[in-house]
Structures are given as C-alpha cells and as structure tokens.
Design a protein around this motif. Structure first.
Motif, PDB file in Angstrom:
ATOM      1  N   PRO A  17       0.833  -1.199   0.000  1.00 21.95           N
ATOM      2  CA  PRO A  17       0.000   0.000   0.000  1.00 21.95           C
ATOM      3  C   PRO A  17       0.864   1.243   0.000  1.00 21.95           C
ATOM      4  O   PRO A  17       2.005   1.186   0.481  1.00 21.95           O
ATOM      5  CB  PRO A  17      -0.765  -0.137   1.322  1.00 21.95           C
ATOM      6  CG  PRO A  17       0.126  -0.931   2.217  1.00 21.95           C
ATOM      7  CD  PRO A  17       0.891  -1.851   1.309  1.00 21.95           C
ATOM      8  N   PRO A  18       0.441   2.351  -0.505  1.00 21.97           N
ATOM      9  CA  PRO A  18      -0.868   2.652  -1.065  1.00 21.97           C
ATOM     10  C   PRO A  18      -0.899   2.525  -2.586  1.00 21.97           C
ATOM     11  O   PRO A  18      -1.631   3.255  -3.239  1.00 21.97           O
ATOM     12  CB  PRO A  18      -1.047   4.110  -0.648  1.00 21.97           C
ATOM     13  CG  PRO A  18       0.339   4.690  -0.759  1.00 21.97           C
ATOM     14  CD  PRO A  18       1.294   3.580  -0.426  1.00 21.97           C
ATOM     15  N   LYS A  39      -5.030  -6.768  -4.886  1.00 20.66           N
ATOM     16  CA  LYS A  39      -4.861  -7.922  -3.997  1.00 20.66           C
ATOM     17  C   LYS A  39      -5.848  -7.859  -2.831  1.00 20.66           C
ATOM     18  O   LYS A  39      -6.301  -8.886  -2.340  1.00 20.66           O
ATOM     19  CB  LYS A  39      -3.416  -7.992  -3.503  1.00 20.66           C
ATOM     20  CG  LYS A  39      -2.472  -8.428  -4.601  1.00 20.66           C
ATOM     21  CD  LYS A  39      -1.108  -8.815  -4.114  1.00 20.66           C
ATOM     22  CE  LYS A  39      -0.262  -9.270  -5.298  1.00 20.66           C
ATOM     23  NZ  LYS A  39       1.127  -9.558  -4.930  1.00 20.66           N
ATOM     24  N   TRP A  40      -6.155  -6.669  -2.410  1.00 22.39           N
ATOM     25  CA  TRP A  40      -7.130  -6.484  -1.328  1.00 22.39           C
ATOM     26  C   TRP A  40      -8.479  -7.081  -1.733  1.00 22.39           C
ATOM     27  O   TRP A  40      -9.066  -7.870  -1.004  1.00 22.39           O
ATOM     28  CB  TRP A  40      -7.259  -4.985  -1.024  1.00 22.39           C
ATOM     29  CG  TRP A  40      -8.295  -4.644   0.001  1.00 22.39           C
ATOM     30  CD1 TRP A  40      -9.570  -4.228  -0.221  1.00 22.39           C
ATOM     31  CD2 TRP A  40      -8.139  -4.702   1.419  1.00 22.39           C
ATOM     32  NE1 TRP A  40     -10.215  -4.019   0.967  1.00 22.39           N
ATOM     33  CE2 TRP A  40      -9.363  -4.300   1.994  1.00 22.39           C
ATOM     34  CE3 TRP A  40      -7.090  -5.056   2.268  1.00 22.39           C
ATOM     35  CZ2 TRP A  40      -9.567  -4.231   3.366  1.00 22.39           C
ATOM     36  CZ3 TRP A  40      -7.292  -4.992   3.637  1.00 22.39           C
ATOM     37  CH2 TRP A  40      -8.498  -4.588   4.174  1.00 22.39           C
ATOM     38  N   TYR A  41      -8.942  -6.708  -2.906  1.00 18.89           N
ATOM     39  CA  TYR A  41     -10.251  -7.211  -3.343  1.00 18.89           C
ATOM     40  C   TYR A  41     -10.209  -8.691  -3.691  1.00 18.89           C
ATOM     41  O   TYR A  41     -11.191  -9.402  -3.467  1.00 18.89           O
ATOM     42  CB  TYR A  41     -10.779  -6.366  -4.519  1.00 18.89           C
ATOM     43  CG  TYR A  41     -11.481  -5.130  -4.017  1.00 18.89           C
ATOM     44  CD1 TYR A  41     -12.816  -5.165  -3.626  1.00 18.89           C
ATOM     45  CD2 TYR A  41     -10.803  -3.931  -3.872  1.00 18.89           C
ATOM     46  CE1 TYR A  41     -13.452  -4.047  -3.127  1.00 18.89           C
ATOM     47  CE2 TYR A  41     -11.430  -2.807  -3.371  1.00 18.89           C
ATOM     48  CZ  TYR A  41     -12.759  -2.863  -3.002  1.00 18.89           C
ATOM     49  OH  TYR A  41     -13.383  -1.753  -2.494  1.00 18.89           O
ATOM     50  N   LEU A  58     -10.292 -10.364  -0.241  1.00 18.57           N
ATOM     51  CA  LEU A  58     -11.635 -10.256   0.340  1.00 18.57           C
ATOM     52  C   LEU A  58     -12.628 -11.134  -0.406  1.00 18.57           C
ATOM     53  O   LEU A  58     -13.494 -11.772   0.198  1.00 18.57           O
ATOM     54  CB  LEU A  58     -12.116  -8.803   0.256  1.00 18.57           C
ATOM     55  CG  LEU A  58     -11.783  -7.867   1.411  1.00 18.57           C
ATOM     56  CD1 LEU A  58     -12.479  -6.542   1.211  1.00 18.57           C
ATOM     57  CD2 LEU A  58     -12.196  -8.458   2.749  1.00 18.57           C
ATOM     58  N   ALA A 117      -8.147   5.433  -4.899  1.00 16.78           N
ATOM     59  CA  ALA A 117      -8.836   4.302  -5.537  1.00 16.78           C
ATOM     60  C   ALA A 117     -10.334   4.533  -5.699  1.00 16.78           C
ATOM     61  O   ALA A 117     -10.941   4.017  -6.627  1.00 16.78           O
ATOM     62  CB  ALA A 117      -8.595   3.033  -4.730  1.00 16.78           C
ATOM     63  N   PHE A 118     -10.925   5.323  -4.807  1.00 15.32           N
ATOM     64  CA  PHE A 118     -12.375   5.510  -4.858  1.00 15.32           C
ATOM     65  C   PHE A 118     -12.791   6.782  -5.605  1.00 15.32           C
ATOM     66  O   PHE A 118     -13.949   7.178  -5.540  1.00 15.32           O
ATOM     67  CB  PHE A 118     -12.956   5.531  -3.446  1.00 15.32           C
ATOM     68  CG  PHE A 118     -13.071   4.159  -2.849  1.00 15.32           C
ATOM     69  CD1 PHE A 118     -14.094   3.305  -3.247  1.00 15.32           C
ATOM     70  CD2 PHE A 118     -12.158   3.706  -1.914  1.00 15.32           C
ATOM     71  CE1 PHE A 118     -14.204   2.045  -2.710  1.00 15.32           C
ATOM     72  CE2 PHE A 118     -12.261   2.437  -1.377  1.00 15.32           C
ATOM     73  CZ  PHE A 118     -13.286   1.598  -1.774  1.00 15.32           C
ATOM     74  N   GLY A 173      -3.798   3.853  -6.617  1.00 13.32           N
ATOM     75  CA  GLY A 173      -3.943   3.225  -5.303  1.00 13.32           C
ATOM     76  C   GLY A 173      -4.461   4.202  -4.267  1.00 13.32           C
ATOM     77  O   GLY A 173      -5.439   3.943  -3.579  1.00 13.32           O
ATOM     78  N   LEU A 174      -3.816   5.346  -4.203  1.00 11.82           N
ATOM     79  CA  LEU A 174      -4.139   6.332  -3.158  1.00 11.82           C
ATOM     80  C   LEU A 174      -5.548   6.888  -3.332  1.00 11.82           C
ATOM     81  O   LEU A 174      -6.258   7.097  -2.356  1.00 11.82           O
ATOM     82  CB  LEU A 174      -3.106   7.464  -3.215  1.00 11.82           C
ATOM     83  CG  LEU A 174      -2.970   8.318  -1.970  1.00 11.82           C
ATOM     84  CD1 LEU A 174      -2.552   7.484  -0.776  1.00 11.82           C
ATOM     85  CD2 LEU A 174      -1.968   9.432  -2.192  1.00 11.82           C
ATOM     86  N   PHE A 180      -1.948  -3.019  -4.444  1.00 13.04           N
ATOM     87  CA  PHE A 180      -2.549  -3.324  -3.145  1.00 13.04           C
ATOM     88  C   PHE A 180      -4.069  -3.431  -3.264  1.00 13.04           C
ATOM     89  O   PHE A 180      -4.694  -4.324  -2.674  1.00 13.04           O
ATOM     90  CB  PHE A 180      -2.167  -2.240  -2.132  1.00 13.04           C
ATOM     91  CG  PHE A 180      -2.889  -2.359  -0.808  1.00 13.04           C
ATOM     92  CD1 PHE A 180      -2.570  -3.367   0.084  1.00 13.04           C
ATOM     93  CD2 PHE A 180      -3.889  -1.466  -0.463  1.00 13.04           C
ATOM     94  CE1 PHE A 180      -3.241  -3.490   1.296  1.00 13.04           C
ATOM     95  CE2 PHE A 180      -4.560  -1.574   0.744  1.00 13.04           C
ATOM     96  CZ  PHE A 180      -4.234  -2.588   1.618  1.00 13.04           C
ATOM     97  N   ILE A 181      -4.645  -2.526  -4.041  1.00 12.38           N
ATOM     98  CA  ILE A 181      -6.101  -2.513  -4.207  1.00 12.38           C
ATOM     99  C   ILE A 181      -6.563  -3.824  -4.854  1.00 12.38           C
ATOM    100  O   ILE A 181      -7.521  -4.449  -4.407  1.00 12.38           O
ATOM    101  CB  ILE A 181      -6.535  -1.306  -5.080  1.00 12.38           C
ATOM    102  CG1 ILE A 181      -6.083   0.008  -4.435  1.00 12.38           C
ATOM    103  CG2 ILE A 181      -8.029  -1.300  -5.346  1.00 12.38           C
ATOM    104  CD1 ILE A 181      -6.765   0.351  -3.139  1.00 12.38           C
TER     105      ILE A 181
END
Lengths: 450, 498
Positions: free
Chosen positions: B391-392, B399-401, B404, B478-479, B475-476, B396-397
C-alpha cells in the motif's frame, strides 16, 4: 443590531487548521523527501518535525477523516498516540542533529530521502486512526528504514538489513491477512470499532494469530529477534538510536492498536505471548547479556523489553480487566525503555570512540545466525549418525536460498520443461482438445439415440 | 448514421487511418510520422473520454455492420469494454511517446509505427466487440499485426520468437474459431449478453458446453499466457521495449484475459459457468500459473525475461478473480486488468531505459544503477512495490479485493495462493531494487550514452515517471470517480445485483 455568532466560523477554522496540521505531520517529511526540495534546506530533518512538535503542544484530542485516501482512512491524536509521537519527535530530532547527510545540489542524498521517508511513515502510523492507514504508513516506514539502515553501510549492516527485510515481508503478509480477515468481519476498520468487532467474529482466532505473528516479526520478539543484534552491532550510532524508537516502538504501538485488548478474553494466545515473552527475557539475559559484545548489549536490552511488553499484552489478552487497569502504563514503559536505550547507545559510542571498550563488531561478515547454526548442528549430527540423505547440505542455504535456486537442478529442470513445452506440448494439447471434442461429439450422438 | 452509432466506428478508425498512412511515409519524414502518430493518439483519447462519459451516464453506443447471413459485425460500448478501451488508449499514448524516443535512430520506423497503430486498432476493436464473431476477427487481427513488431529487429532470436508467437497464437485462434462455430450451431447466436446467453440451453448440451468452454479458454489462454500456453511470452521479450510494453500491458496478454472475462460473464454467465463446474478448474489453473510464473521469474538474470515471467503470473490474477465467481473477487480481477497494465508498463519502460542508456540487460549488471539513473529506478521501485502489492499503490487494491473476494466466496485457499505469490513477487523484485540502490556502481557501464541534462532522453524518461505516478494515484485515490476501482464496481454490480 443582533450579535454575530462567530462560533461556527471558529469551529470551521479550527477544523481546517486541525486537518492541515494532522496531514502535515506525515505530509511535510514526505514532501521534503524529494531531493529537489531537501537539498535547498539547511536542516530538512528538523524542519520536517515542526508540525509534529506543534501537534504535541495541542492538548485536545483531534481527528480528521480522509475518505479519499486508499480505502478510506483517517488521522488523529489521542492520549495513547501522544506518548509515541513525543518519543518519535525526540528521537528523530536527536538523530537529525547527529546524522551526517551530505549537502549541496550535487551530493548523493539517498540518506536524507530515506531518513525523511522513514519519518513520514512512522508519523503517519502513529496518527493513523484505522488499520489500513496504519498498515500503509508502517509499510512505508519499514522499507524506508531498511534503506536507511543499509545505505552507505558495510557488508555486516547489509546482512542485518537483508535479514530484517525477510522478516518484514513475512510480517507484512501476516498483517495483510489479519486486515483481510478483519475487513471480512466488519465494514469499519477504524481502531475504535474494528478491534472490538473482531471479538464477535468467527475469525477472531485467525485474526489474533496473524496480528500477533505480524507484530512479533516487526518488533523482534524472541525467537524472531535475529536482526536486532546484527543491526545494533553494525549500524552507525545515529541509526542505532532509531532501532528501538522506529521499527520496534511502532510495532509495539501497532500491537496495542490492533489487538482487542481489554475487550476479549483469549487465554491461549495470551498464555502463548506470556510464555514467549518469558523465554525471550530468559534467553536475552543468559545468552545475550552474558555473552554478547558491548556494542550488541542494547539489542539484548531491547529483546528483554519486548519480552516484557509481550508478557503484558499476554496478561491483557488473558484477563481484559488487567489491561483496563494497567494498560495506560504501556506507552510510559516504551518511552522509558527508549530513553534508556538511547543513553546506552550514546554511551557505548562514546566509550568506543574513547577506546575504553573494543571497537566495532568482532564477528566476520558471514557470521551465522542461531537458525543457521542449529540447522548446521542437526546436519552434522545426522552425518555423525550415518544419515546422509542430504549430502552436502549446508545450513547457510536456508538463508542463501537465492544462490541455491540459481545453481540447483531445479532451474535446469524448469528450463528443460519450458523448452519441451515450446516444442511439443502445444501440439499435444491441441491434439488432446480436438480428441476430447471428438469423443464428446460421439457421446452426444450416442445419447441422441437413447 | 447518428453520433451514437458513429462513435464506436470512429474510435476504431482513429488509429487505423493514421496507421495506414504511416506505412506510406518515407523514413526521413520524421515530423509527419510523429504528427500523425500523436494526432491519432489524441483523437482516440478524446473519443474514448467522450464515450466513457456517455457510458457512465447510460448512453448506448452501438453499430452493426452485416457480415454473414444472420451474423453482424457489432461494435458496442458497455462498462466492461470501456475499462479495456480506456486502459489501452491511455497506455497507447504513453507508449507512443516512449516509442518515438526509443526508435529515434532505428531503421524501418514507418513499418513499426504503422503496425503499432494497427495493433491498438485491433485491441480497441476487440474491446468493443459486441459478439463473439467480432471479437474473434479482431483477436486474429491482433495476432497478425503484432507479429511484425516482435520480429522488428530482424535478428535470429527475434525471428524465432516471432515464429513461436505465431504458432501459439494462430493455434489459439483456431481453437477459438472451432468453439465459436460450435457455439453458434448450438445456440444460433453469438451476442454478448449480460449474465450470458447459454443458461436456457437444454441440459443435454451441457457436456458440449463444458468442452466448448475448455476450447475457448485454451484459445484465449494462449494470449493470456496461461500454462501450458505461455511459452511464447518469455521468448517475445527480444522485441524492442515499446513492443514488450504493448504485449505485456496494453494489448496482447490483456486481450486474452479480457476475452476470458467476456466468456465467463457475457457468454456463459458466472452462475451458469459455476453450475457447469468449470470455474473451479479455471481458478486452479490460474493459481498454478501464478505460482509457476513467479517461481520461474526467480531464476532469471535477464531483466526483461524476469518481467515476462512476472507477467505470466500477474495476468492470471485477473483470471483467478473472475473464476472465483464472487463480486469482490471479480472487482479484484477487473481492477487488476488496469493496475497490472500500468505497473508492468512502468517496469518495461525502465528496463528499456537501462538498455538504451547504459546497455544494461541483466540484473547482475545493475549494481548501483540507481545512482546513475535515479528517476528511472525510482519509477521502477514504485512499479515493483505495486506488483508486490504494497500500500498505497495500485497493486494493493487488486490484492485487497482478491483476498476479500476469496473469503467472501468461502475459497480461503485462494488466500494461500495470494500469500505465496506475494512472497515470491518480493523475492524476485526486491533483490533488483537492492542491487540497484545499495550496491556500489561499477567503474563503467556496458554501453553508456549521454543525453545532456537528464539521465536519459526526455521521451524515454517521462513515460515511466508518469506511469509510476499513475500507479500511486490509482492506489491512493482508488475511490475517485471514474477510477478503475469504481468502474470495476459498476461492472460487477451489473453481474451480481439480483
């Protein structure tokens, strides 16, 4: 004329200033990490600390939300993080004053960049109000610190860095697992909610195991301490000052934040932590303090301190009321140990410089770790008994696995496999697929007659 | 013809026409070639932006051209296609800038840039394909127009790599053709439809659908470099760096992965595919590819070869994400389509810079190169940490999803794959950084060239720095609106909302 109510405006200004200050604490060092900026400033390390210093003098607890950052996060300061921030500011200020960083436009300023990146990471981790932000800043801190440790160092310090790097990767993986488990259990990863929510989660044992393993790796709790004696034995005194104050103290802070202390009764992990802590203290006292060289003494003191901290965490997990009663003393303990270790490091450096204790770390560059020595002993014992199923195995391979991979038969086997695949398997696969198709068509045809 | 029907055609043609004109330019007409290239790039970018905005606001862009009786050539913009169109168009822009700098003194530039433009034409065409037939046509076109780029240098190694590439991809195309024809005979349609068009088919055809699925995945798996069809990719790294970037990040492997996503979601439908029992074997194949690619990357001393094996591993994350068959994992897979592209293109640009500026091709030659080329290696560092999933950064995003999603779909074994892969990623990427930043540089470099003020030519330096920044921003933030993550969430909501 009616009286103008200034209160909302004051609140708005207050909020803006709070947000600016909190973001500047990690933001300014991050910004100054760019060589083009810090090369133009006289004391970049000290200037970068200004927002953190100002924040320490604001007595109120302040928080901001940063929904745009990564998966949504926040920064803030409370009574617990204030202690850690104070220690961080003092430690960084001391190191910034003593660490020689080459100046000027043409100078190689890797050291300054890594110094400021590590600082930004630690400041951000201390102020983080949620797990993801903490993990992000701690990752930055960890990798930048390895750079700071090994930059311009000799082979001994590079070896310490390599060992720490391996442990750090495993730590990050464990913490990422814990994070994922937490995210699967609760939507809110803020410290105020997440740790408590994990007490109700069916994954609480997995979460606790991963979090404990991750922070044990980060902080160098016995038996994962191997990098600490190496690092204390070879790092320059200013960097040695940071060893407790940065990776270890922030790891301990993380453990306090991530573990549901005072909220969950977890006798088995608690007992395990206490046992590990006790053995660590015993080990460091007997094998460390008795046999270590002068220059390594702070490392063993740090291992004893982390052992004591682990015992405290274990007690808190076994009985939440213990943590609720004594948990507030945890930051004081960390700060006092940090102070003691700083005095010790400076004192040893002075004694070494004045020739009153032997200079430097005596062991050679390839000094074996306990793990390597134990494996070597087991192999020798096996050979002595006549068990030679692993002829030529050397314990050092465990650490130097890269060389093993490069030279072993595995590489040749994979290469041969690739070659074979390129020549034949595509044709074989094509043939098999067509064969399968044909068989299925025949089957379908047969079924249509039934 | 209305704007809504013209736009899909225009976006394809915007690179086709400049590409065709460039073929007829003489080598010396540098300015004309650059102008045409950049014009095509900018027009395509603008059109993609308009289309993205329109699709976000519910506009329907579609054009149908009769091709065969009962079968049209269909270009249609939907949320999934826009993810790929935006990726390929955006990265084509930086790759074109890079290629202009990279090939400054090389021969046959008109040929190169002509095929380069045709390559992105084919990629955008297959991204916008509204049915399997259109997809197949552009998929095959992509094969044909990338071959001259791989053999561009004309060396023996390049010709061998090109020949292998052609054997693999034409074979893959044949399987795809077979599956497409078979599917058409069973269903009478090839239209991509949300949640698939096969679930209503009689159960007697289910064994055939399983075989067709295998054929489709094998055909698409060649370009996606799924094992055992990956052999062409490490060999193709002999191509110039912009071509490697094109193969690994913009077009070819992504076309394969994108095709697999289309097959699972818009041909079979994820629920129907899961009911046929084909998604789990695919997830296992993707997992094996992830670990195998990483293990192979560990052995390589050649930088581009190591990155090539890394691609084999990383692209399978996309396949794994969609094969796990849950909303979260799908988001992870789809967002990785973009994130992997941005990160991998950064790494290939940097590898190209090292080769062009200092003559460095091997990792063992990279001692202390960070001091000589700090910007390039800083970009490489960002890309490498992104690949590891730190991260960030963007990785990372993804692999995070994916992680999850694995927990969400009760497939915890995927977590083990992710952990193992992340460890291996660190094992093959961090030593490069260590070598570059902390080892002492040699007295001289293998073939050093000087470019004045900067460490290398600005056209070579700017693209990796930009894509490295993009890795951080994706990444930073992401939304952020229109971010790949938000777009992937939009796509997934269509598939999984009851």
């Amino acid at each position: 004329m009616g009286k103008i109510n200034y209160e909302p405006r004051i609140h708005a200004v207050n909020d803006i200033l709070s947000a600016f200050l909190l973001i500047s604490v990690p933001g300014l060092p991050l910004l100054l990490a760019f060589p083009a900026l810090h090369r133009r400033l006289p004391w970049p390390g000290l200037i970068a600390l200004l927002p953190a210093t100002i924040l320490l003098f604001i007595s109120a607890d302040i928080f901001i939300e940063l929904p745009w950052m990564l998966l949504g996060g926040g920064l803030g300061i409370d009574s617990v993080s204030r202690w850690w921030l104070a220690m961080a500011v003092v430690t960084w200020a001391a190191v910034a004053a003593f660490l020689h960083v080459p100046g000027g436009r043409g100078a190689c300023n890797r050291l300054a960049t890594l110094f400021l990146l590590t600082m930004a990471g630690q400041m951000g981790a201390i102020l983080a109000t949620d797990m993801v932000s903490f993990f992000t800043f701690m990752t930055l801190m960890g990798y930048a610190f390895i750079g700071l440790l090994v930059a311009d160092g000799d082979e001994r310090v590079r070896r310490a860095g390599r060992v720490y790097l391996v442990l750090l990767i495993f730590a990050d993986i464990a913490l990422l697992e814990a994070l994922l488990v937490a995210a699967a259990s609760t939507n809110d990863l803020g410290f105020a909610v997440a740790a408590g929510a994990m007490t109700l989660s069916p994954f609480s044992v997995l979460y606790l195991s991963m979090a404990i393993a991750g922070f044990a790796l980060k902080t160098g709790v016995w038996p994962l301490h191997v990098w600490l004696p190496l690092a204390y034995g070879s790092a320059r005194p200013p960097v040695a000052l940071l060893l407790w104050g940065v990776p270890v103290a922030t790891g301990l802070f993380g453990a306090v934040r991530w573990l549901p202390l005072g909220e969950i009764t977890a006798p088995i992990p608690g007992m395990l932590l206490q046992a590990v802590g006790a053995v660590g203290i015993l080990y460091a006292t007997l094998f460390g303090l008795m046999r270590a060289q002068w220059i390594q003494l702070p490392a063993y003191v740090a291992i004893i301190a982390t052992g004591m901290f682990a015992m405290g965490l274990g007690a808190g997990l076994r009985d939440p009321s213990v943590w609720n009663q004594y948990g507030d003393s945890a930051p004081v303990f960390v700060v006092l140990v940090g102070l003691g270790l700083a005095i010790m490091v400076v004192g040893l450096a002075w004694l070494e410089a004045s020739g009153r204790i032997p200079s430097g770390f005596r062991k050679t560059a390839g000094a074996a770790l306990w793990l390597e020595r134990w494996v070597a002993a087991v192999v020798r014992w096996g050979c002595w008994l006549g068990i030679s199923i692993l002829p030529g195995l050397r314990a050092l391979w465990l650490v130097k696995w890269g060389r093993l991979w490069k030279t072993s038969v595995w590489q040749r086997a994979f290469n041969a496999g690739e070659h074979f695949l390129q020549r034949w398997v595509f044709a074989i696969t094509l043939f098999l697929l067509l064969g399968m198709t044909f068989v299925v068509l025949l089957l379908l045809d047969a079924m249509s007659f039934l | 013809m209305s704007w809504d029907t013209a736009l899909p055609l225009l976006i394809v043609v915007s690179s086709l026409i400049p590409g065709l004109i460039i073929f007829f330019l003489a080598e010396k007409q540098v300015a004309a070639r650059i102008t045409l290239n950049m014009l095509g790039v900018l027009v395509k970018l603008a059109l993609a932006g308009v289309m993205l905005w329109g699709v976000f606001h519910g506009h329907h862009y579609e054009v149908r051209l009769p091709l065969l009786p009962g079968l049209d050539l269909v270009l249609r913009a939907d949320r999934l296609s826009m993810l790929f169109v935006t990726l390929s168009t955006g990265l084509w822009f930086v790759t074109t800038v890079y290629a202009i700098g990279y090939l400054e003194d090389s021969p046959h530039r008109s040929r190169f840039f002509g095929f380069f433009s045709l390559c992105v034409t084919a990629t955008v065409g297959l991204a916008l394909a509204g049915n399997l037939l259109t997809f197949l046509l552009f998929y095959e076109l992509l094969t044909l127009v990338t071959y001259p780029l791989i053999v561009h240098r004309g060396t023996e190694a390049a010709r061998l790599a090109g020949r292998n590439y052609l054997i693999y991809t034409v074979g893959g195309g044949a399987l795809l053709l077979l599956a497409t024809v078979w599917l058409y005979t069973l269903t009478g349609t090839l239209e991509f439809t949300a949640r698939g068009f096969l679930s209503g088919l009689d159960a007697v055809h289910h064994p055939a659908l399983v075989v067709i699925f295998v054929l489709l995945i094998a055909g698409l798996g060649v370009k996606a470099a799924l094992i055992p069809f990956h052999g062409w990719l490490p060999q193709a790294m002999v191509a110039p760096a912009p071509v490697s970037a094109l193969l690994h990040a913009v077009a070819v492997v992504k076309a394969g992965a994108f095709g697999i996503v289309r097959v699972i979601y818009d041909v079979y439908g994820v629920e129907f595919a899961a009911s046929l029992g084909v998604t789990l074997p695919l997830a296992i194949l993707a997992s094996v590819t992830i670990i195998y690619g990483s293990l192979r990357a560990l052995f390589q001393d050649d930088l581009k070869r190591r990155l090539a094996f890394s691609t084999i591993s990383q692209v399978s994350y996309i396949v794994l994400g969609v094969a796990v068959a849950g909303p979260m994992a799908t988001i992870g897979g789809l967002v990785h389509l973009v994130h992997q592209g941005v990160q991998k293109i950064t790494l290939f640009f940097c590898a190209g810079n090292l080769a062009e500026t200092l003559g460095i091709h091997k990792i063992s030659e990279m001692n202390g190169v960070g001091r000589r080329m700090p910007w390039t290696m800083a970009a490489f560092t960002v890309g490498a940490f992104g690949m590891i999933g730190a991260p960030p950064l963007a990785g990372f995003i993804s692999k995070w999803y994916l992680g999850l999603g694995a927990l969400d779909a009760d497939q915890s074994w995927v977590l083990i794959i992710l952990v193992g892969s992340s460890l291996l990623n660190a094992a093959y990427l961090l030593p490069i950084l260590y070598t570059a930043w902390f080892k002492a540089p040699p007295a001289s470099w293998p073939a050093e060239r000087f470019f004045g003020r900067y460490e290398t030519a600005w056209a070579l330096l700017a693209p990796p720095v930009v894509t490295a920044l993009l890795t951080l921003v994706l990444g930073l933030l992401a939304f952020a609106p229109f971010s790949p993550l938000e777009w992937a969430r939009l796509i997934t909501s269509r598939e999984f909302t009851p």
